[in-house]
Design a protein around this motif. Structure first.
Motif, short mmCIF file in Angstrom:
data_model
loop_
_atom_site.label_atom_id
_atom_site.label_comp_id
_atom_site.label_asym_id
_atom_site.label_seq_id
_atom_site.Cartn_x
_atom_site.Cartn_y
_atom_site.Cartn_z
N ARG A 26 0.86 -1.20 0.00
CA ARG A 26 0.00 0.00 0.00
C ARG A 26 0.88 1.23 0.00
N ILE A 27 0.53 2.20 -0.79
CA ILE A 27 1.33 3.42 -0.86
C ILE A 27 1.26 4.20 0.45
N TYR A 28 0.22 3.95 1.24
CA TYR A 28 0.05 4.67 2.50
C TYR A 28 0.94 4.13 3.61
N GLU A 29 1.51 2.95 3.41
CA GLU A 29 2.40 2.39 4.41
C GLU A 29 3.77 3.05 4.28
N GLY A 48 -4.14 12.37 -0.23
CA GLY A 48 -3.37 12.65 0.96
C GLY A 48 -1.89 12.32 0.87
N ILE A 49 -1.41 11.94 -0.29
CA ILE A 49 0.00 11.60 -0.47
C ILE A 49 0.61 12.62 -1.45
N SER A 50 1.65 13.28 -1.01
CA SER A 50 2.33 14.20 -1.92
C SER A 50 3.31 13.41 -2.78
N LEU A 56 8.37 7.82 -5.38
CA LEU A 56 8.16 6.96 -6.55
C LEU A 56 9.33 7.03 -7.52
N ASP A 57 9.55 5.91 -8.17
CA ASP A 57 10.47 5.87 -9.30
C ASP A 57 9.69 6.02 -10.60
#
Length: 135
Positions: A26-29, A48-50, A56-57
């Motif tokens: 999960r990207i939130y982890e 909520g993620i900048s 990220l690659d």
């Protein structure tokens, strides 16, 4: 005699995935301290993620399910089994594009496929991981 286009794709896919470990998260982890290549595989940017926080690659929207398929699944109009079948079909149609996208990836590193879904077992990244391993 020159190899056929299909033979080239098969050889190329064997080269990519024999040496590459693929994970999902999960990207939130929190980002692990590994040096994995992080690829967001959602069509929509996670709330909520900048971009800085995401670390990220790559962001490969085209690897995600089509908007229509995603909406049907999230609205519970189709089952997980039907979603899986349709998404696998979409992946097969986009196989050449996926292989082309992976040409940029450092084959010595592991891949982490990032997704936003809360469900860790019933999401497209799990299916994508299996698809990539079967190439």
């Amino acid at each position: 005699m020159f190899p056929t286009y299909k033979a080239i794709l098969i050889i190329r896919s064997l080269f990519y995935f024999q040496i590459m470990n693929i994970e999902t998260a999960r990207i939130y982890e929190d980002k692990e301290t590994s040096d994995n290549i992080r690829i967001l595989v959602d069509r929509l940017w996670p709330r909520g993620i900048s971009k800085k926080e995401a670390h990220l690659d790559y962001w490969h929207k085209q690897w995600a399910p089509s908007d229509d398929l995603r909406r049907k699944f999230h609205d519970n109009k189709i089952s997980w089994d039907e979603f899986s079948k349709n998404y696998k079909s979409e992946l097969k149609e986009n196989k050449n594009q996926i292989l082309n996208d992976l040409e940029e990836v450092d084959k010595r590193k592991s891949l982490t496929l990032l997704y936003g879904s809360k469900d860790k077992t019933h999401n497209h990244a799990v299916l994508l991981k299996d698809f990539l391993k079967d190439l």
